[in-house]
Design an enzyme around this catalytic site. Structure first.
Site, PDB file in Angstrom:
ATOM      1  N   GLN A   1      -5.997  -4.306  -4.330  1.00 30.57           N
ATOM      2  CA  GLN A   1      -6.206  -5.342  -5.353  1.00 30.57           C
ATOM      3  C   GLN A   1      -7.369  -6.297  -5.104  1.00 30.57           C
ATOM      4  OE1 GLN A   1      -3.904  -9.073  -7.530  1.00 30.57           O
ATOM      5  NE2 GLN A   1      -2.680  -7.724  -6.274  1.00 30.57           N
ATOM      6  N   SER A   2      -7.505  -6.801  -3.872  1.00 31.72           N
ATOM      7  CA  SER A   2      -8.468  -7.902  -3.673  1.00 31.72           C
ATOM      8  C   SER A   2      -9.898  -7.470  -3.996  1.00 31.72           C
ATOM      9  CB  SER A   2      -8.382  -8.424  -2.240  1.00 31.72           C
ATOM     10  OG  SER A   2      -8.780  -7.415  -1.336  1.00 31.72           O
TER      11      SER A   2
ATOM     12  N   ASN B   1     -13.083  -3.588   1.215  1.00 34.73           N
ATOM     13  CA  ASN B   1     -11.958  -4.351   1.779  1.00 34.73           C
ATOM     14  C   ASN B   1     -11.060  -3.427   2.597  1.00 34.73           C
ATOM     15  OD1 ASN B   1     -10.982  -3.226  -0.767  1.00 34.73           O
ATOM     16  ND2 ASN B   1      -9.124  -4.418  -0.474  1.00 34.73           N
ATOM     17  N   PHE B   2     -11.724  -2.631   3.454  1.00 36.92           N
ATOM     18  CA  PHE B   2     -10.966  -1.788   4.380  1.00 36.92           C
ATOM     19  C   PHE B   2     -10.371  -2.659   5.484  1.00 36.92           C
ATOM     20  CE2 PHE B   2     -14.181   1.584   3.159  1.00 36.92           C
ATOM     21  CZ  PHE B   2     -13.290   2.282   2.360  1.00 36.92           C
ATOM     22  N   ALA B   3      -9.465  -2.063   6.224  1.00 36.02           N
ATOM     23  CA  ALA B   3      -8.925  -2.740   7.399  1.00 36.02           C
ATOM     24  C   ALA B   3     -10.084  -3.008   8.367  1.00 36.02           C
ATOM     25  CB  ALA B   3      -7.863  -1.862   8.043  1.00 36.02           C
TER      26      ALA B   3
ATOM     27  N   VAL C   1      -3.776  -7.023   6.229  1.00 37.53           N
ATOM     28  CA  VAL C   1      -3.125  -8.102   5.484  1.00 37.53           C
ATOM     29  C   VAL C   1      -2.931  -7.724   4.019  1.00 37.53           C
ATOM     30  CG1 VAL C   1      -3.513 -10.451   4.582  1.00 37.53           C
ATOM     31  CG2 VAL C   1      -3.904  -9.974   6.993  1.00 37.53           C
TER      32      VAL C   1
ATOM     33  N   GLU D   1      -1.179  -9.351   0.169  1.00 34.21           N
ATOM     34  CA  GLU D   1      -1.021 -10.588  -0.607  1.00 34.21           C
ATOM     35  C   GLU D   1      -0.113 -11.640   0.040  1.00 34.21           C
ATOM     36  OE1 GLU D   1      -2.231 -11.646  -3.783  1.00 34.21           O
ATOM     37  OE2 GLU D   1      -1.134 -13.454  -3.270  1.00 34.21           O
TER      38      GLU D   1
ATOM     39  N   ASP E   1      -4.874 -11.939  -3.091  1.00 37.22           N
ATOM     40  CA  ASP E   1      -5.703 -10.794  -3.469  1.00 37.22           C
ATOM     41  C   ASP E   1      -6.717 -11.162  -4.552  1.00 37.22           C
ATOM     42  OD1 ASP E   1      -4.637  -8.966  -1.734  1.00 37.22           O
ATOM     43  OD2 ASP E   1      -3.120  -8.237  -3.123  1.00 37.22           O
TER      44      ASP E   1
ATOM     45  N   GLY F   1      -0.472 -33.676  -8.478  1.00 35.55           N
ATOM     46  CA  GLY F   1      -1.469 -34.737  -8.616  1.00 35.55           C
ATOM     47  C   GLY F   1      -0.846 -36.113  -8.761  1.00 35.55           C
ATOM     48  N   GLY F   2      -1.641 -37.050  -9.256  1.00 35.89           N
ATOM     49  CA  GLY F   2      -1.208 -38.435  -9.346  1.00 35.89           C
ATOM     50  C   GLY F   2      -0.359 -38.738 -10.573  1.00 35.89           C
ATOM     51  N   GLN F   3      -0.196 -37.776 -11.470  1.00 36.05           N
ATOM     52  CA  GLN F   3       0.607 -37.996 -12.676  1.00 36.05           C
ATOM     53  C   GLN F   3       1.900 -37.203 -12.534  1.00 36.05           C
ATOM     54  OE1 GLN F   3      -0.677 -40.061 -14.852  1.00 36.05           O
ATOM     55  NE2 GLN F   3      -2.855 -40.012 -14.394  1.00 36.05           N
TER      56      GLN F   3
HETATM   57  N1  COA Z   1     -13.799   9.015   2.731  1.00 36.30           N
HETATM   58  C1  COA Z   1     -13.252   9.155   3.945  1.00 36.30           C
HETATM   59  N2  COA Z   1     -12.432   8.229   4.500  1.00 36.30           N
HETATM   60  C2  COA Z   1     -12.161   7.131   3.795  1.00 36.30           C
HETATM   61  C3  COA Z   1     -12.706   6.921   2.512  1.00 36.30           C
HETATM   62  C4  COA Z   1     -13.553   7.926   1.983  1.00 36.30           C
HETATM   63  N3  COA Z   1     -14.109   7.808   0.789  1.00 36.30           N
HETATM   64  N4  COA Z   1     -12.245   5.742   2.052  1.00 36.30           N
HETATM   65  C5  COA Z   1     -11.447   5.235   2.996  1.00 36.30           C
HETATM   66  N5  COA Z   1     -11.386   6.051   4.055  1.00 36.30           N
HETATM   67  C6  COA Z   1     -10.650   5.866   5.293  1.00 36.30           C
HETATM   68  C7  COA Z   1     -11.092   4.650   6.062  1.00 36.30           C
HETATM   69  O1  COA Z   1     -12.274   4.898   6.749  1.00 36.30           O
HETATM   70  C8  COA Z   1      -9.887   4.431   6.980  1.00 36.30           C
HETATM   71  O2  COA Z   1      -9.954   5.365   8.043  1.00 36.30           O
HETATM   72  P1  COA Z   1      -9.718   4.993   9.607  1.00 36.30           P
HETATM   73  O3  COA Z   1      -8.500   4.127   9.635  1.00 36.30           O
HETATM   74  O4  COA Z   1      -9.537   6.324  10.216  1.00 36.30           O
HETATM   75  O5  COA Z   1     -10.909   4.270  10.078  1.00 36.30           O
HETATM   76  C9  COA Z   1      -8.723   4.875   6.112  1.00 36.30           C
HETATM   77  O6  COA Z   1      -9.307   5.571   5.004  1.00 36.30           O
HETATM   78  C10 COA Z   1      -7.804   3.831   5.546  1.00 36.30           C
HETATM   79  O7  COA Z   1      -8.382   2.559   5.398  1.00 36.30           O
HETATM   80  P2  COA Z   1      -7.510   1.229   5.575  1.00 36.30           P
HETATM   81  O8  COA Z   1      -8.320   0.122   5.022  1.00 36.30           O
HETATM   82  O9  COA Z   1      -7.058   1.094   6.996  1.00 36.30           O
HETATM   83  O10 COA Z   1      -6.263   1.487   4.596  1.00 36.30           O
HETATM   84  P3  COA Z   1      -4.708   1.146   4.804  1.00 36.30           P
HETATM   85  O11 COA Z   1      -4.041   1.704   3.611  1.00 36.30           O
HETATM   86  O12 COA Z   1      -4.196   1.578   6.121  1.00 36.30           O
HETATM   87  O13 COA Z   1      -4.643  -0.454   4.768  1.00 36.30           O
HETATM   88  C11 COA Z   1      -4.991  -2.629   3.805  1.00 36.30           C
HETATM   89  C12 COA Z   1      -4.673  -1.152   3.559  1.00 36.30           C
HETATM   90  C13 COA Z   1      -5.133  -3.295   2.463  1.00 36.30           C
HETATM   91  C14 COA Z   1      -3.821  -3.287   4.569  1.00 36.30           C
HETATM   92  C15 COA Z   1      -6.285  -2.763   4.634  1.00 36.30           C
HETATM   93  O14 COA Z   1      -7.289  -2.038   4.003  1.00 36.30           O
HETATM   94  C16 COA Z   1      -6.734  -4.204   4.828  1.00 36.30           C
HETATM   95  O15 COA Z   1      -6.182  -4.946   5.640  1.00 36.30           O
HETATM   96  N6  COA Z   1      -7.794  -4.585   4.145  1.00 36.30           N
HETATM   97  C17 COA Z   1      -8.407  -5.897   4.261  1.00 36.30           C
HETATM   98  C18 COA Z   1      -7.576  -6.974   3.613  1.00 36.30           C
HETATM   99  C19 COA Z   1      -7.284  -6.674   2.185  1.00 36.30           C
HETATM  100  O16 COA Z   1      -8.145  -6.471   1.370  1.00 36.30           O
HETATM  101  N7  COA Z   1      -5.984  -6.739   1.860  1.00 36.30           N
HETATM  102  C20 COA Z   1      -5.525  -6.805   0.505  1.00 36.30           C
HETATM  103  C21 COA Z   1      -5.463  -5.552  -0.149  1.00 36.30           C
HETATM  104  S1  COA Z   1      -5.001  -5.862  -1.820  1.00 36.30           S
END
Ligand code: COA
Length: 416
Positions: free
Chosen positions: A17-18, A96-98, A137, A139, A168, A247-249
């Protein structure tokens, strides 16, 4: 009339989402948003909270309008080659990957800068640098860590998260502003830069009034909080304040006619000082206009329960829309508690394009929220979200100039 961000190419590596909220905003303003998704998999939200089998979920469709989808395996050799070419072609990359995922893929900030010094590289992470920088992380984690949950809910009750996705979507909004700011700066500097938004920081930014109250606490009780009038002592942190206005109201949510059976038959009512006399007349308490216990705002603060009790005796005789119709002409700020059903059916929101009916080839029609930011000279329309890889050929050929043969080869090795 052209769209405001026409000509800006966004390499959209976002998911969930974010990040998608951010790139959807940029797409609404006319940027060419190229959403990169893993072949055969795509953004995980395509399959989450599905209401119709095998069809992109509303979760996905409502966050990915006006984008093009290309499938690309950025971990495969040929896929990396294509990815490099896309980086060289685009103005902005958003992800916004991990934490660490892009570095593991071989595309950290240094590499991106080498490939394209004009690139603006924007990221959402849960936390900024510090002890939690490596955490994944979602939402509600951000709402809790950003100070929102500890200040939401009723005094003595558990902390609450809010329905508004401030972690998000709130962070996506912040990131979009960072991106257009960096784009503006690039027109002067000629260089790209890195834009980072931590979800914790964005939530805290939206909760800054509560950090204000934290500091005011050192100088005495927070008199506009209901607990002051109720004689409940304050602790050492900003407390949960129920539906007290921030707020103040002073304001509260009050019952309206039908509340016994309708869970949304309530109004928000603000006792704005400037219209206190109007309020006294409306609720049938004209004597309060001159009463030393009620005449001035400071007099009323220890008696808010009595004040709102009297107002509620009146609001309970009216529907929430009648309260609105009576109070608005008198400049008394009130607002009906609208259910999502009422919002979905509200004709005026359709007219302004805030609620939009969208046709989708697989799911049929659905409702979405249009661009809430309206520019007078730069129109913004809503185009349905792309199917997975719907624009792969178009992007490889049109943006990168690849031949049919090259595209076929990339498909053969599973790069796209
Ligand atoms: N081709 C190949 N690999 C891809 C790819 C593509 N097109 N797109 C994504 N991937 C891989 C990534 O490289 C990652 O691989 P790795 O872990 O081996 O390095 C993997 O897919 C998954 O990415 P990740 O971001 O870890 O996904 P997740 O589902 O495990 O985690 C979140 C989801 C949201 C928790 C995490 O992305 C996060 O903390 N993001 C930052 C904060 C955020 O935006 N949170 C709110 C989300 S609404």
């Amino acid at each position: 009339m052209g769209k405001a961000l026409e000509g800006v190419k966004i390499l959209d590596m976002t998911h969930v989402q974010s990040g998608p909220t951010c790139t959807q905003l940029l797409a609404w303003f006319g940027a060419d948003v190229i959403k990169v998704e893993r072949p055969g998999v795509g953004d995980a939200t395509r399959g989450q909270l599905r209401d119709i089998p095998d069809v992109d979920s509303l979760y996905f469709t409502m966050l990915n309008h006006n984008k093009r989808s290309v499938t690309l395996n950025t971990k495969e050799e040929k896929g990396k080659e294509i990815f490099v070419r896309l980086i060289k072609e685009c103005d902005v990359m958003v992800e916004n990957f991990a934490p660490g995922a892009l570095d593991r893929m071989g595309f950290g900030w240094e590499r991106i800068q080498e490939l394209n010094p004009r690139m603006i590289f924007a990221s959402v992470k849960g936390f900024g640098p510090g002890p939690y920088a490596e955490c994944k992380v979602y939402e509600n984690v951000a709402q809790c860590a950003g100070g929102s949950a500890s200040t939401t809910g009723h005094l003595g009750g558990v902390p609450l998260v809010t329905g508004a996705q401030i972690g998000d979507s709130g962070t996506g909004l912040h990131l979009a502003l960072g991106i257009v700011t960096a784009l503006f700066h690039r027109t002067v500097s000629g260089k790209g830069q890195r834009v980072e938004c931590a979800m914790q920081d964005s939530v805290l930014n939206l909760c800054r009034v509560k950090l204000r109250d934290q500091q005011r606490l050192q100088h005495g009780p927070l008199e506009e909080y209901s607990q002051f009038g109720e004689g409940v002592p304050f602790g050492d942190a900003t407390p949960r304040a129920g539906n007290d206005s921030g707020g103040g109201q002073p304001g509260r949510i009050l019952k309206c006619k039908g509340w016994e059976t309708d869970p949304d038959a309530y109004t928000y009512f603000i006792t704005q000082a400037a219209v206190w006399k109007n309020i006294c007349d409306v609720i049938g308490k004209p004597e309060w206009k001159e009463d030393p216990d009620f005449a001035k705002p400071a007099d009323r603060l220890p008696r808010l329960n009595q004040v709102f009790g009297a107002i509620e005796d009146w609001t309970m005789t009216k529907t929430k829309f009648e309260v609105m119709a009576i109070c608005n002409p008198l400049n008394i700020p009130v607002g009906p508690i609208l259910s999502m059903k009422e919002i979905a059916e509200d004709e005026s929101l359709r007219t302004t394009g805030t609620v939009v009916d969208v046709a989708h080839p697989e799911r049929g029609n659905y409702l979405t929220v249009g661009n809430p930011i309206k520019l007078s000279d730069s129109p913004s329309d809503v185009v349905r979200s792309p199917l997975l890889g719907e624009h792969t050929d178009e992007i490889l050929k049109g943006v990168l100039g690849m031949t049919d043969e090259e595209v076929a080869q990339a498909k053969e090795v599973g790069a796209v």
